[in-house]
Design a protein around this motif. Structure first.
Motif, PDB file in Angstrom:
ATOM      1  N   THR A  81       6.249  13.132   3.232  1.00 39.77           N
ATOM      2  CA  THR A  81       5.171  13.720   2.437  1.00 39.77           C
ATOM      3  C   THR A  81       5.330  13.327   0.970  1.00 39.77           C
ATOM      4  OG1 THR A  81       6.493  15.691   2.152  1.00 39.77           O
ATOM      5  CG2 THR A  81       4.873  15.704   3.940  1.00 39.77           C
ATOM      6  N   GLU A  82       4.229  13.443   0.239  1.00 38.09           N
ATOM      7  CA  GLU A  82       4.280  13.138  -1.193  1.00 38.09           C
ATOM      8  C   GLU A  82       4.724  14.362  -1.971  1.00 38.09           C
ATOM      9  OE1 GLU A  82       1.028  10.896  -2.875  1.00 38.09           O
ATOM     10  OE2 GLU A  82       0.342  10.407  -0.854  1.00 38.09           O
TER      11      GLU A  82
ATOM     12  N   LEU B 265       5.696   7.465  -3.558  1.00 29.93           N
ATOM     13  CA  LEU B 265       6.526   8.571  -3.098  1.00 29.93           C
ATOM     14  C   LEU B 265       7.842   8.569  -3.834  1.00 29.93           C
ATOM     15  CD1 LEU B 265       5.310   7.410   0.169  1.00 29.93           C
ATOM     16  CD2 LEU B 265       5.243   9.865  -0.209  1.00 29.93           C
TER      17      LEU B 265
ATOM     18  N   ALA C 180      -2.284   3.213  -4.823  1.00 33.38           N
ATOM     19  CA  ALA C 180      -1.698   3.498  -3.519  1.00 33.38           C
ATOM     20  C   ALA C 180      -0.727   4.671  -3.638  1.00 33.38           C
ATOM     21  CB  ALA C 180      -0.965   2.250  -3.025  1.00 33.38           C
ATOM     22  N   PRO C 181      -0.386   5.309  -2.519  1.00 29.25           N
ATOM     23  CA  PRO C 181       0.552   6.430  -2.582  1.00 29.25           C
ATOM     24  C   PRO C 181       1.905   5.992  -3.134  1.00 29.25           C
ATOM     25  CG  PRO C 181      -0.455   6.266  -0.408  1.00 29.25           C
ATOM     26  CD  PRO C 181      -0.897   5.071  -1.172  1.00 29.25           C
TER      27      PRO C 181
ATOM     28  N   ARG D 251       0.794  -1.220   0.000  1.00 23.58           N
ATOM     29  CA  ARG D 251       0.000   0.000   0.000  1.00 23.58           C
ATOM     30  C   ARG D 251       0.827   1.271   0.000  1.00 23.58           C
ATOM     31  NH1 ARG D 251      -2.413  -1.690  -2.497  1.00 23.58           N
ATOM     32  NH2 ARG D 251      -4.241  -3.003  -2.358  1.00 23.58           N
ATOM     33  N   ARG D 252       2.115   1.185  -0.135  1.00 23.75           N
ATOM     34  CA  ARG D 252       2.943   2.384  -0.127  1.00 23.75           C
ATOM     35  C   ARG D 252       4.222   2.078  -0.902  1.00 23.75           C
ATOM     36  NH1 ARG D 252       3.614   7.124   3.233  1.00 23.75           N
ATOM     37  NH2 ARG D 252       1.541   6.759   4.019  1.00 23.75           N
TER      38      ARG D 252
ATOM     39  N   ARG E 261       5.302  14.522  -5.832  1.00 20.24           N
ATOM     40  CA  ARG E 261       4.235  14.224  -6.759  1.00 20.24           C
ATOM     41  C   ARG E 261       4.140  15.236  -7.910  1.00 20.24           C
ATOM     42  NH1 ARG E 261      -0.936  11.615  -7.234  1.00 20.24           N
ATOM     43  NH2 ARG E 261      -0.735  10.464  -5.326  1.00 20.24           N
TER      44      ARG E 261
ATOM     45  N   TYR F  39       7.927   3.478  -2.371  1.00 18.42           N
ATOM     46  CA  TYR F  39       9.003   4.461  -2.406  1.00 18.42           C
ATOM     47  C   TYR F  39       9.816   4.140  -3.659  1.00 18.42           C
ATOM     48  CZ  TYR F  39       7.730   5.089   2.478  1.00 18.42           C
ATOM     49  OH  TYR F  39       7.034   5.333   3.619  1.00 18.42           O
TER      50      TYR F  39
ATOM     51  N   ARG G 122       2.732   5.082 -10.846  1.00 14.96           N
ATOM     52  CA  ARG G 122       1.355   5.515 -10.595  1.00 14.96           C
ATOM     53  C   ARG G 122       0.380   4.870 -11.576  1.00 14.96           C
ATOM     54  NH1 ARG G 122       2.603  11.272  -8.943  1.00 14.96           N
ATOM     55  NH2 ARG G 122       3.000  10.967  -6.720  1.00 14.96           N
TER      56      ARG G 122
END
Lengths: 315, 502
Positions: free
Chosen positions: B172-173, B153, B150-151, B132-133, B176, B135, B145
């Protein structure tokens, strides 16, 4: 050429490969060839030497499609009229002449510069088999003789020596075909020439022959007319020509359909024209040009080759 | 002290989950990596160690052991660096990393994070497994993306993670905004820029509409390459799913430009004729590696001078031409790679290049010409539905103003409509270019006139059964371009002009 049918030469094998050796002193030795000043002492023959009048057709190995068509048609018509076509089994005009002759009703004879066991050029193996099946492959060279340059001019004297006349189709200025024509003249045989385009370098040699007195040939009758003895063949050729007259005039005047006629009209008998040129000249899109060309081709008005088309020559 | 960090790698074109475990124990200072890594992975020891020291952390002066699981899977490349660093640093800090986060990236010695290959495939796979995340290197954010909601980064430097790891501060993102890079628009040839050649252009249109393979025959300098390059521009744009496939392949082989997102233009690949079979259809080292055929998936494979290609390379094209994919087996496993493309082949008419040219004399003997043609074997020819002769353009022709030059957009609209008709008829595919004999009997019914025409042609031109099938497939596409449910005589007539000629 009012000779009796000759007995079969002695055979060595069976089928296509039956081979024999004919000596100068043999009764089967071709009578016309015996008349030249340096006849080969013996001939190796595969197949059977046909005892009928012979005419040679010779020309360039790098012939144009026009030249091949002309040779093919003339050979077929001669063969249909009962004349044996003699040529040298080479690429180009020679092959076209042999193939045309095989379509007619009379055997054809190929005079080779190599031994009987070495067909040259190699891709003509099948053609040679076809020739030997009804007619003959002949050579004065022993088995194993290679296609050496010096052997070809020597071979040419046999081609002309066997024949009543020699027809030249497309010969460059210095070519084997011209040598054959010169020998024919020296041997007292007739020389004929099928004319070509004045822009075609392969027509120069032939055109010079015409200037020097060779007879210009358009149809098989132009050849046969020269030989009083061939009246019978001439009559046959004449009858066949007339049988074709109806289809010929139809093909000559082009297709009835105005759309197809418009394309046909722009085409040439000799120079191919590409699809794209037609599209531009007629201001039509490519798919319409394609459609018309196929319909013309399928009804026998044109010949397509590699995207370029020409009118189909009269049959 | 033990810490785990998730990451992934690519096998063939599929993402694989890899878990990095780092253990720090008492003993002589040392750094060991186990888990079937290749040389690049062994060298990660130096990169990771120095990058950690240069980013404000301290590499633990004890015995550090890193394991990459599953341990039996051979691992290649440098994409594990970030995950190894994450596991080592957090093991030293005695912190646990979240089990639903993945770390992808290669490290520079100064701690900067460099882009890696295959981000899209790896992200898509891990997303399915519940990660779910993510990097990832900033340059790979856009493609990651595509594969996950999910996020994601973007990480530029190992230093950025210091506060996050040491104090538990949220990352933080921030990256983006910078990461939303638009895909580069490839420079395509517009059909309007190709002078003349109406016959070949029309053949291109038919090829695009029915996904037929095409052979352009013409002398050197006739413009065959230019025509081939115009083909991608008249193909319909890629669907979402196709674009993901294409982007993922580009990412896995390292062809995706840094920062690029979804590729929406069909690929165009033009391998040189000296290419090896492995490079053409895939293969390579121990693990299956995609070749040019896979890179051209959903696009155009242009093989200029096709007769000059190695025989074994040409024959290796048979499976992809037949099935649209190919199986590659290597010592360390096998993979099925996609390879559905339109083949545009170009060849000279004969070794000297001038056969059929009314202005130039061809020097080749018939035997040479026959040998030259035979270099393209029957099975390959059988798959090439369209063949056109491209004549040399006279210089005057090139200078003349074009009367009607359709641009690619107009042609593409017709292609899209023709494809829509094919989809309506066969929602599951295939397109006309891949119809089998049985399918042709159903789809390519002839009316009485066209039946007669085709029979006449088969007789006069001595067409083989396969050649008749080629004509039918092409006629079906021409009818689709013409918005006709039934094949008519004009369609068959046009199709016959694209047949193989001597």
């Amino acid at each position: 050429m009012a000779e009796d049918p000759l007995p079969d030469p002695p055979h060595k094998g069976e089928g296509d490969r039956r081979e024999s050796t004919v000596w100068l002193t043999d009764p089967t030795y071709p009578w016309l060839l015996k008349q030249i000043h340096d006849p080969p002492p013996r001939l190796f023959v595969r197949g059977r030497l046909p005892p009928v009048p012979m005419i040679a057709i010779v020309g360039s190995r790098r012939a144009t499609p026009y030249g091949c068509r002309a040779a093919h048609r003339l050979a077929r018509d001669l063969s249909d009229a009962g004349v044996v076509v003699v040529s040298g089994l080479a690429r180009g005009i020679d092959a076209a002449a042999h193939r045309g002759a095989l379509e007619g009703g009379t055997p054809t004879v190929a005079v080779m510069a190599t031994g009987l066991d070495r067909i040259y050029p190699p891709e003509h193996g099948e053609l040679a088999t076809g020739i030997a099946a009804s007619g003959a492959l002949i050579t004065e060279a022993e088995e194993g003789t290679l296609p050496l340059p010096g052997r070809f001019p020597v071979r040419n004297r046999i081609i002309s020596g066997l024949s009543l006349g020699v027809v030249v189709v497309e010969a460059a200025e210095r070519s084997g075909a011209l040598i054959t024509a010169r020998m024919a003249a020296e041997q007292g045989r007739e020389v004929f020439c099928v004319p070509g385009s004045i822009e075609n370098p392969l027509a120069i040699g032939g055109h010079r022959l015409i200037k020097d007195g060779a007879k210009l040939v358009q149809t098989v009758e132009d050849v046969l007319d020269e030989f009083a003895d061939l009246a019978h063949a001439r009559a046959r050729a004449h009858a066949r020509t007339h049988a074709r007259t109806r289809t010929r005039t139809r093909a000559d005047s082009g297709p009835q359909d105005p759309e197809l006629f418009a394309v046909w009209e722009l085409l040439d008998w000799v120079e191919p024209r590409h699809h794209d040129d037609l599209a531009v000249m007629m201001n039509l899109d490519s798919k319409e040009v394609s459609r018309r060309l196929t319909l013309l081709e399928m009804s026998g008005y044109i010949i397509g080759d590699c995207g370029a088309v020409t009118r189909r020559a009269r049959d | 002290m033990l810490a785990r960090a998730l990451c992934g790698t690519v096998f063939g074109l599929d993402g694989v989950r890899v878990e990095v475990e780092a253990d720090i124990a008492d003993g002589l200072p040392g750094f060991h990596i186990v888990g079937l890594g290749d040389r690049a992975l062994q060298e990660a020891r130096e990169r990771v160690k120095i990058a950690i020291n240069n980013s404000g952390f301290e590499f633990p002066g004890r015995r550090v052991t890193v394991n990459l699981a599953p341990a039996q899977l051979p691992k290649e490349g440098t994409g594990f660096d970030l995950a190894i660093a994450a596991a080592v640093v957090n093991a030293a800090l005695d912190r646990r990393l979240p089990s639903d986060a993945a770390w992808l990236g290669e490290l520079a010695l100064d701690g900067a994070v460099r882009p890696i290959r295959g981000t899209l495939a790896i992200t898509a796979h891990l997303d399915r497994l519940g990660v779910r995340r993510f990097y990832v290197p900033s340059a790979n954010v856009a493609e990651a993306r595509i594969a996950t909601a999910a996020p994601v980064l973007g990480v530029d430097h190992l230093r950025d993670l210091k506060a996050h790891w040491e104090d538990g501060a949220p990352l933080t993102e921030a990256a983006r905004a910078a990461a939303d890079v638009v895909s580069p628009v490839s420079i395509l040839i517009d059909l309007a820029d190709v002078r003349g050649q109406p016959h070949a252009k029309r053949a291109l249109e038919v090829a695009a509409a029915g996904a037929h393979h095409l052979l352009l025959v013409g002398p050197p300098g006739a413009g065959k390459t230019l025509l081939a390059r115009a083909l991608p521009g008249i193909l319909p744009g890629l669907t979402q799913q196709e674009a993901v496939e294409v982007t993922s392949i580009a990412s896995c082989v390292g062809m995706l430009p840094p920062g690029a997102g979804l590729l929406e233009v069909p690929p165009f690949r033009a391998p040189h004729h000296t290419i090896s079979p492995a490079a053409l259809v895939g293969g390579g080292g121990a693990a299956p590696r995609p070749g040019e055929v896979t890179r051209a998936h959903r696009g155009v494979l242009f093989m200029d001078e096709i007769t000059e290609f190695r025989r074994d390379a040409l024959e290796s094209l048979r499976q992809p031409l037949e099935e649209g994919k190919l199986a590659v087996a290597r010592t360390r496993g096998h993979a099925v790679l996609p390879g559905r493309f339109i083949l545009v082949a170009a060849a000279n008419p004969c070794p000297c290049g001038f056969a059929g040219d009314p202005k130039r004399f061809c020097e080749c003997t018939p035997l040479e010409r026959q040998r030259y043609r035979a270099r393209l074997s029957g099975p390959i020819r059988d798959r090439i539905d369209l063949q056109v002769t491209v004549p040399r353009q006279a210089a005057g022709e090139l200078l003349r103003a074009e009367v009607v030059a359709e641009n690619s957009a107009t042609v593409r609209d017709r292609v899209i409509q023709a494809r829509a008709r094919q989809h309506a008829r066969r929602p599951q595919g295939p397109l006309n270019g891949a119809l089998s004999g049985t399918q042709l009997r159903k789809d390519a019914a002839l009316d009485a006139n066209s039946q007669v025409l085709l029979e006449t042609a088969a007789d006069r031109l001595q067409l083989s059964g396969r050649a008749v099938h080629r004509v039918l497939r092409v006629a079906r596409t021409i009818a689709d371009l013409d918005h006709r449910p039934q094949i008519e005589q004009s369609h068959v007539a046009e199709a016959l002009q694209y047949r193989e000629s001597g």
